[in-house]
Structure formats: structure tokens, C-alpha cells
Write an enzyme that holds these catalytic residues in place. Structure first.
Site, PDB file in Angstrom:
ATOM      1  N   ASP A 115      35.865  60.125  15.212  1.00 46.20           N
ATOM      2  CA  ASP A 115      35.772  61.344  16.012  1.00 46.20           C
ATOM      3  C   ASP A 115      37.179  61.766  16.382  1.00 46.20           C
ATOM      4  OD1 ASP A 115      32.964  61.496  16.025  1.00 46.20           O
ATOM      5  OD2 ASP A 115      32.820  60.163  17.747  1.00 46.20           O
TER       6      ASP A 115
ATOM      7  N   ASP B 257      29.500  66.242  13.272  1.00 45.73           N
ATOM      8  CA  ASP B 257      28.774  66.465  14.525  1.00 45.73           C
ATOM      9  C   ASP B 257      28.595  67.956  14.798  1.00 45.73           C
ATOM     10  OD1 ASP B 257      28.774  63.693  14.938  1.00 45.73           O
ATOM     11  OD2 ASP B 257      30.591  63.770  16.169  1.00 45.73           O
TER      12      ASP B 257
END
Length: 161
Positions: A113, A133
């Protein structure tokens, strides 16, 4: 139909490329400010699901992802033509997002991330996320909009009958 698969493939490629850049050029915890204090690139790893839930439960993510991908492919081929372009795009965004994070879990046992956002006005530090995401979130929103529009269409048809 190939055009829609190209959307999913492009999302996977962009997702994996951006994650590769983060892994290659940043150490975990490194932060590059883009728009201070609202947007930054923050190298982070997640062994769980959204918001760090279910940390370390990789076996569960493998099973869920395979089921989700199978479901997306089924709905795409079974209902894609009558669902319209918005429906097909939403499914391919879900597919691209699911595959992007799945590749990370298979290769590294964790998801990379890197997008760090502080929501102005309310000062909310949004959970760190990645391209996959974002694709999943946008895909779900598009799918909900599609379903609501279809429901409205059905109600109008019933009124007219």
C-alpha cells in the site's frame, strides 16, 4: 468483450507497476509528500484486508479471492450483455483490483500500500491504499449505481404497465 478484459488487465499492470516502484525505490515507512499535508506516498505493507483487518489470514484471502474472481467472471459472461457498459466496466474494475492484490499476496505474502490521504476539513487520516484498492472501491460504487438505476428502471416499467 475483449475491450472490457483490457480494462482489468490495464488495472493489474498499473497496480503492479506502481507497487514495484514503491518496493524498488522506498523502504517501508518512507514517505514522500505530494501535497502537504493531504497527499503523500507512504511505503506500507498490509498482511490483512482493508483497514488491516484479519492480519495474517492469507489462506482465507486466497479462498475468498478465487471465489470472488469466479463470481465476477460468471456474472460478466452470464449477465454482461444485458447489464450494459457500466455493469461490465464495474465488474472488470473489481476483477482488476482483486487480481492486483491477489498477485501481491501470492508473491510476497502481503499487499503493498502506498497512497496516504488526509481528508481536509474533518482531518481524517484515510487508511493507506493502492491502485487495486481504488479499483475495487470504484467498481463497487459503479455496481451500486448500476443496481439502483436498474431498480428505478424496473419501477418505471411497472408504473407504465
Amino acid at each position: 468483450m475483449l475491450f472490457y478484459y483490457a480494462i482489468a488487465a490495464a488495472l493489474v499492470i498499473i497496480d503492479q507497476w506502481t507497487k514495484w516502484l514503491v518496493v524498488r525505490y522506498m523502504e517501508v515507512g518512507d514517505r514522500i509528500t505530494v501535497l502537504d499535508p493531504y497527499l503523500a506516498i507512504l511505503s506500507h505493507r498490509n498482511r490483512g484486508a482493508a483497514w488491516g483487518m484479519l492480519q495474517g489470514q492469507m489462506w482465507l484471502f486466497y479462498i475468498v479471492t478465487v471465489v470472488v474472481v469466479a463470481g465476477i467472471l460468471y456474472y460478466f459472461h452470464k449477465h454482461g450483455k444485458e447489464g450494459g457498459a457500466g455493469f461490465r466496466v464495474s465488474l472488470m474494475m473489481l476483477l482488476g483490483g482483486a487480481l492486483g492484490n491477489f498477485i501481491d499476496r501470492l508473491r510476497m505474502g502481503e499487499v503493498v500500500d502506498f497512497v496516504d490521504v488526509l481528508v481536509p476539513v474533518i482531518g481524517y487520516d484515510f487508511p493507506i491504499f493502492n491502485v487495486a484498492d481504488a479499483a475495487l472501491t470504484i467498481g463497487v460504487i459503479l455496481l451500486i449505481v448500476h443496481m439502483l438505476l436498474e431498480e428505478l428502471k424496473e419501477k418505471r416499467k411497472k408504473k407504465e404497465s
